[in-house]
Design a protein around this motif. Structure first.
Motif, PDB file in Angstrom:
ATOM      1  N   ASP A  68       4.804   1.083   1.531  1.00  0.00           N
ATOM      2  CA  ASP A  68       3.869  -0.032   1.573  1.00  0.00           C
ATOM      3  C   ASP A  68       4.019  -0.747   2.926  1.00  0.00           C
ATOM      4  OD1 ASP A  68       2.450  -2.411   1.322  1.00  0.00           O
ATOM      5  OD2 ASP A  68       3.073  -2.732  -0.758  1.00  0.00           O
ATOM      6  N   ASN A  70       2.992  -3.463   3.911  1.00  0.00           N
ATOM      7  CA  ASN A  70       3.108  -4.914   3.805  1.00  0.00           C
ATOM      8  C   ASN A  70       4.486  -5.375   3.349  1.00  0.00           C
ATOM      9  OD1 ASN A  70       0.367  -5.266   4.514  1.00  0.00           O
ATOM     10  ND2 ASN A  70      -0.213  -4.704   2.424  1.00  0.00           N
ATOM     11  N   LYS A 122       8.644   1.732   9.758  1.00  0.00           N
ATOM     12  CA  LYS A 122       7.741   0.642   9.378  1.00  0.00           C
ATOM     13  C   LYS A 122       6.846   0.234  10.535  1.00  0.00           C
ATOM     14  CE  LYS A 122       7.797  -0.976   5.620  1.00  0.00           C
ATOM     15  NZ  LYS A 122       7.039  -0.531   4.449  1.00  0.00           N
ATOM     16  N   LYS A 126       2.291   0.424  11.016  1.00  0.00           N
ATOM     17  CA  LYS A 126       1.359  -0.657  11.373  1.00  0.00           C
ATOM     18  C   LYS A 126       0.430  -0.269  12.515  1.00  0.00           C
ATOM     19  CE  LYS A 126       4.165  -4.210   9.454  1.00  0.00           C
ATOM     20  NZ  LYS A 126       4.110  -5.580   9.149  1.00  0.00           N
TER      21      LYS A 126
END
Length: 127
Positions: A68, A70, A122, A126
């Motif tokens: 995820d 977020n 991560k 993005k």
């Protein structure tokens, strides 16, 4: 012609071994290792008593959070997941002694996971 083919295969074999040797994962920093050892000590008994259902929930919870974009796990949260997943291998060793080598290898792989690599992953999500 056969000699040339043998030489090509030999060189391919040598370079593939060298590449795997060079591309080994980074070692954990001393601070990360201390965190991991502390978490392992405090979570081992809990995880040894996990059912397969509990382990599946933990495993899928980790991967859903990891994937995820977020959600960013803290260092402690990340290593808690790594340690719990790795510690479940101790249970598997007790249940399936004939699979000891596989379980130990899996445990070693999970304990070698690095928080900095997770942060890079991560960041790439993005983009």
């Amino acid at each position: 012609m056969r000699t040339l083919v043998k030489i090509v295969f030999f060189l391919f074999f040598v370079f593939s071994i060298s590449e795997k040797t060079i591309a080994q994962s980074k070692k954990l920093s001393t601070n990360d290792k201390v965190i991991q050892d502390s978490l392992y000590s405090s979570n081992k008994k809990k995880v040894i008593n996990f059912s397969m259902r509990d382990f599946d929930k933990l495993f899928f919870d980790f991967f859903s959070k990891k994937n995820d974009p977020n959600i960013l796990l803290s260092k402690i949260e990340f290593y808690t997941y790594m340690v719990q997943i790795a510690a479940f291998s101790d249970r598997l060793i007790k249940l399936y002694p004939d699979q000891k080598e596989v379980a130990e290898k899996n445990k070693e792989n999970w304990l070698s996971e690095n928080y900095e690599d997770y942060l890079e992953y991560k960041a790439s999500q993005k983009k």
